[in-house]
Design a protein around this motif. Structure first.
Motif, PDB file in Angstrom:
ATOM      1  N   GLY A  46       1.073   6.088  27.174  1.00  0.00           N
ATOM      2  CA  GLY A  46       1.329   6.830  25.953  1.00  0.00           C
ATOM      3  C   GLY A  46       0.625   6.151  24.791  1.00  0.00           C
ATOM      4  O   GLY A  46       0.376   4.957  24.815  1.00  0.00           O
ATOM      5  N   HIS A  47       0.274   6.893  23.802  1.00  0.00           N
ATOM      6  CA  HIS A  47      -0.380   6.325  22.611  1.00  0.00           C
ATOM      7  C   HIS A  47       0.483   6.600  21.396  1.00  0.00           C
ATOM      8  O   HIS A  47       0.035   7.167  20.402  1.00  0.00           O
ATOM      9  CB  HIS A  47      -1.790   6.885  22.457  1.00  0.00           C
ATOM     10  CG  HIS A  47      -2.700   6.455  23.558  1.00  0.00           C
ATOM     11  ND1 HIS A  47      -3.203   5.181  23.652  1.00  0.00           N
ATOM     12  CD2 HIS A  47      -3.144   7.110  24.639  1.00  0.00           C
ATOM     13  CE1 HIS A  47      -3.932   5.081  24.728  1.00  0.00           C
ATOM     14  NE2 HIS A  47      -3.915   6.240  25.355  1.00  0.00           N
ATOM     15  N   GLN A  48       1.739   6.188  21.493  1.00  0.00           N
ATOM     16  CA  GLN A  48       2.663   6.384  20.397  1.00  0.00           C
ATOM     17  C   GLN A  48       2.245   5.524  19.201  1.00  0.00           C
ATOM     18  O   GLN A  48       1.628   4.480  19.366  1.00  0.00           O
ATOM     19  CB  GLN A  48       4.094   6.007  20.824  1.00  0.00           C
ATOM     20  CG  GLN A  48       4.658   6.873  21.922  1.00  0.00           C
ATOM     21  CD  GLN A  48       4.406   6.308  23.321  1.00  0.00           C
ATOM     22  OE1 GLN A  48       3.782   5.294  23.517  1.00  0.00           O
ATOM     23  NE2 GLN A  48       4.907   7.026  24.318  1.00  0.00           N
ATOM     24  N   SER A  49       2.622   5.944  18.028  1.00  0.00           N
ATOM     25  CA  SER A  49       2.265   5.206  16.820  1.00  0.00           C
ATOM     26  C   SER A  49       3.254   4.087  16.512  1.00  0.00           C
ATOM     27  O   SER A  49       3.009   3.275  15.629  1.00  0.00           O
ATOM     28  CB  SER A  49       2.180   6.161  15.621  1.00  0.00           C
ATOM     29  OG  SER A  49       3.436   6.786  15.424  1.00  0.00           O
ATOM     30  N   CYS A  54      11.815  -0.786  19.194  1.00  0.00           N
ATOM     31  CA  CYS A  54      12.272  -1.123  17.832  1.00  0.00           C
ATOM     32  C   CYS A  54      11.687  -0.205  16.759  1.00  0.00           C
ATOM     33  O   CYS A  54      12.062  -0.299  15.604  1.00  0.00           O
ATOM     34  CB  CYS A  54      11.933  -2.578  17.507  1.00  0.00           C
ATOM     35  SG  CYS A  54      10.165  -2.897  17.311  1.00  0.00           S
ATOM     36  N   HIS A  55      10.748   0.650  17.118  1.00  0.00           N
ATOM     37  CA  HIS A  55      10.124   1.645  16.232  1.00  0.00           C
ATOM     38  C   HIS A  55       9.262   1.047  15.120  1.00  0.00           C
ATOM     39  O   HIS A  55       8.991   1.721  14.133  1.00  0.00           O
ATOM     40  CB  HIS A  55      11.168   2.602  15.664  1.00  0.00           C
ATOM     41  CG  HIS A  55      11.924   3.311  16.736  1.00  0.00           C
ATOM     42  ND1 HIS A  55      11.358   4.278  17.529  1.00  0.00           N
ATOM     43  CD2 HIS A  55      13.192   3.154  17.182  1.00  0.00           C
ATOM     44  CE1 HIS A  55      12.240   4.696  18.410  1.00  0.00           C
ATOM     45  NE2 HIS A  55      13.367   4.033  18.226  1.00  0.00           N
ATOM     46  N   VAL A  56       8.817  -0.201  15.276  1.00  0.00           N
ATOM     47  CA  VAL A  56       7.885  -0.769  14.313  1.00  0.00           C
ATOM     48  C   VAL A  56       6.545  -0.032  14.471  1.00  0.00           C
ATOM     49  O   VAL A  56       6.149   0.330  15.578  1.00  0.00           O
ATOM     50  CB  VAL A  56       7.722  -2.302  14.510  1.00  0.00           C
ATOM     51  CG1 VAL A  56       7.036  -2.625  15.821  1.00  0.00           C
ATOM     52  CG2 VAL A  56       6.951  -2.924  13.367  1.00  0.00           C
ATOM     53  N   ILE A  57       5.878   0.218  13.363  1.00  0.00           N
ATOM     54  CA  ILE A  57       4.609   0.950  13.374  1.00  0.00           C
ATOM     55  C   ILE A  57       3.479  -0.002  13.770  1.00  0.00           C
ATOM     56  O   ILE A  57       3.377  -1.111  13.257  1.00  0.00           O
ATOM     57  CB  ILE A  57       4.312   1.554  11.976  1.00  0.00           C
ATOM     58  CG1 ILE A  57       5.449   2.476  11.534  1.00  0.00           C
ATOM     59  CG2 ILE A  57       2.970   2.290  11.973  1.00  0.00           C
ATOM     60  CD1 ILE A  57       5.656   3.694  12.400  1.00  0.00           C
ATOM     61  N   PHE A  58       2.616   0.450  14.696  1.00  0.00           N
ATOM     62  CA  PHE A  58       1.459  -0.347  15.090  1.00  0.00           C
ATOM     63  C   PHE A  58       0.378  -0.254  14.029  1.00  0.00           C
ATOM     64  O   PHE A  58       0.220   0.775  13.379  1.00  0.00           O
ATOM     65  CB  PHE A  58       0.891   0.140  16.433  1.00  0.00           C
ATOM     66  CG  PHE A  58       1.869   0.043  17.562  1.00  0.00           C
ATOM     67  CD1 PHE A  58       2.441  -1.173  17.906  1.00  0.00           C
ATOM     68  CD2 PHE A  58       2.225   1.162  18.285  1.00  0.00           C
ATOM     69  CE1 PHE A  58       3.352  -1.269  18.942  1.00  0.00           C
ATOM     70  CE2 PHE A  58       3.127   1.081  19.324  1.00  0.00           C
ATOM     71  CZ  PHE A  58       3.694  -0.135  19.647  1.00  0.00           C
ATOM     72  N   GLY A  59      -0.330  -1.333  13.854  1.00  0.00           N
ATOM     73  CA  GLY A  59      -1.397  -1.370  12.864  1.00  0.00           C
ATOM     74  C   GLY A  59      -2.260  -2.588  13.070  1.00  0.00           C
ATOM     75  O   GLY A  59      -2.331  -3.150  14.163  1.00  0.00           O
ATOM     76  N   TYR A  60      -2.905  -3.001  12.003  1.00  0.00           N
ATOM     77  CA  TYR A  60      -3.845  -4.116  12.067  1.00  0.00           C
ATOM     78  C   TYR A  60      -3.173  -5.403  12.553  1.00  0.00           C
ATOM     79  O   TYR A  60      -3.730  -6.132  13.355  1.00  0.00           O
ATOM     80  CB  TYR A  60      -4.481  -4.326  10.687  1.00  0.00           C
ATOM     81  CG  TYR A  60      -5.501  -5.429  10.672  1.00  0.00           C
ATOM     82  CD1 TYR A  60      -6.740  -5.249  11.269  1.00  0.00           C
ATOM     83  CD2 TYR A  60      -5.231  -6.650  10.070  1.00  0.00           C
ATOM     84  CE1 TYR A  60      -7.681  -6.258  11.275  1.00  0.00           C
ATOM     85  CE2 TYR A  60      -6.158  -7.663  10.060  1.00  0.00           C
ATOM     86  CZ  TYR A  60      -7.386  -7.459  10.669  1.00  0.00           C
ATOM     87  OH  TYR A  60      -8.312  -8.464  10.672  1.00  0.00           O
ATOM     88  N   THR A  63       0.075  -5.294  17.275  1.00  0.00           N
ATOM     89  CA  THR A  63      -0.681  -4.756  18.405  1.00  0.00           C
ATOM     90  C   THR A  63       0.188  -3.904  19.326  1.00  0.00           C
ATOM     91  O   THR A  63       1.319  -4.249  19.607  1.00  0.00           O
ATOM     92  CB  THR A  63      -1.288  -5.915  19.223  1.00  0.00           C
ATOM     93  OG1 THR A  63      -2.028  -6.752  18.344  1.00  0.00           O
ATOM     94  CG2 THR A  63      -2.210  -5.400  20.298  1.00  0.00           C
ATOM     95  N   ARG A  64      -0.398  -2.814  19.808  1.00  0.00           N
ATOM     96  CA  ARG A  64       0.258  -1.943  20.785  1.00  0.00           C
ATOM     97  C   ARG A  64      -0.022  -2.482  22.182  1.00  0.00           C
ATOM     98  O   ARG A  64      -1.142  -2.821  22.526  1.00  0.00           O
ATOM     99  CB  ARG A  64      -0.303  -0.523  20.673  1.00  0.00           C
ATOM    100  CG  ARG A  64       0.199   0.420  21.753  1.00  0.00           C
ATOM    101  CD  ARG A  64      -0.520   1.767  21.725  1.00  0.00           C
ATOM    102  NE  ARG A  64      -0.266   2.435  20.459  1.00  0.00           N
ATOM    103  CZ  ARG A  64      -1.227   2.934  19.685  1.00  0.00           C
ATOM    104  NH1 ARG A  64      -2.486   2.850  20.029  1.00  0.00           N
ATOM    105  NH2 ARG A  64      -0.923   3.516  18.546  1.00  0.00           N
ATOM    106  N   HIS A  65       1.027  -2.540  23.003  1.00  0.00           N
ATOM    107  CA  HIS A  65       0.893  -2.907  24.406  1.00  0.00           C
ATOM    108  C   HIS A  65       1.489  -1.765  25.224  1.00  0.00           C
ATOM    109  O   HIS A  65       2.316  -1.005  24.722  1.00  0.00           O
ATOM    110  CB  HIS A  65       1.645  -4.211  24.698  1.00  0.00           C
ATOM    111  CG  HIS A  65       1.131  -5.367  23.903  1.00  0.00           C
ATOM    112  ND1 HIS A  65      -0.028  -6.039  24.223  1.00  0.00           N
ATOM    113  CD2 HIS A  65       1.607  -5.944  22.775  1.00  0.00           C
ATOM    114  CE1 HIS A  65      -0.230  -7.000  23.341  1.00  0.00           C
ATOM    115  NE2 HIS A  65       0.747  -6.960  22.446  1.00  0.00           N
ATOM    116  N   ALA A  74       4.748  -0.459  23.443  1.00  0.00           N
ATOM    117  CA  ALA A  74       5.748  -1.424  22.976  1.00  0.00           C
ATOM    118  C   ALA A  74       5.049  -2.515  22.181  1.00  0.00           C
ATOM    119  O   ALA A  74       3.887  -2.837  22.433  1.00  0.00           O
ATOM    120  CB  ALA A  74       6.510  -2.034  24.146  1.00  0.00           C
ATOM    121  N   CYS A  75       5.758  -3.076  21.214  1.00  0.00           N
ATOM    122  CA  CYS A  75       5.206  -4.191  20.433  1.00  0.00           C
ATOM    123  C   CYS A  75       5.241  -5.458  21.290  1.00  0.00           C
ATOM    124  O   CYS A  75       5.903  -5.497  22.336  1.00  0.00           O
ATOM    125  CB  CYS A  75       6.007  -4.385  19.151  1.00  0.00           C
ATOM    126  SG  CYS A  75       7.724  -4.882  19.401  1.00  0.00           S
TER     127      CYS A  75
END
Length: 127
Positions: A46-49, A54-60, A63-65, A74-75
């Motif tokens: 999945g490529h969830q944002s 924990c619903h933290v937003i991925f960004g710079y 990192t998304r795993h 997941a973070c």
């Protein structure tokens, strides 16, 4: 279900928001399907944002795993564990999310007295 049907199933599942209950139901469904099949295709990632735990937003800086068992994003803090997933053909430990690690570990402990076989806790991930 064969591997292609299962991959389609995961793709449809990842289009909808995941909840703790839905995630647990998917894991239980996988468990029952694994009894009938030795191995099948791993889930589509999945490529969830956001982290599905924990619903933290991925960004710079976050990192998304991807969990190799359920395919959810997941973070780092919620994907520190690794374990072998022979039902997907992974004989060496691969990254799994906390939900899958806890569920599979509990299932293996209930199924056999040597449940720690094939389970490895990884060290902390550095940011």
């Amino acid at each position: 279900k064969d591997g292609l049907e299962l991959a389609d199933h995961f793709e449809r599942e990842h289009e909808e928001p995941s909840t703790h209950t839905a995630h647990k139901a998917r894991l239980q469904n996988l468990s029952h399907q694994n009894l009938a099949l030795d191995t099948f295709a791993p889930p589509v990632f999945g490529h969830q944002s956001d982290c599905r735990i924990c619903h933290v937003i991925f960004g710079y800086s976050r990192t998304r795993h991807h969990c190799r068992n359920c395919g959810n994003s997941a973070c780092g803090p919620h994907s520190r564990n690794s374990m072998a997933l022979p039902h997907f053909g992974y004989s060496t430990p691969v990254r799994v999310c906390d939900f899958c690690f806890d569920s599979i570990t509990a299932e293996r402990q209930g199924a056999t007295s040597t449940s720690s076989q094939g389970v490895v806790m990884s060290g902390k991930l550095l940011r």
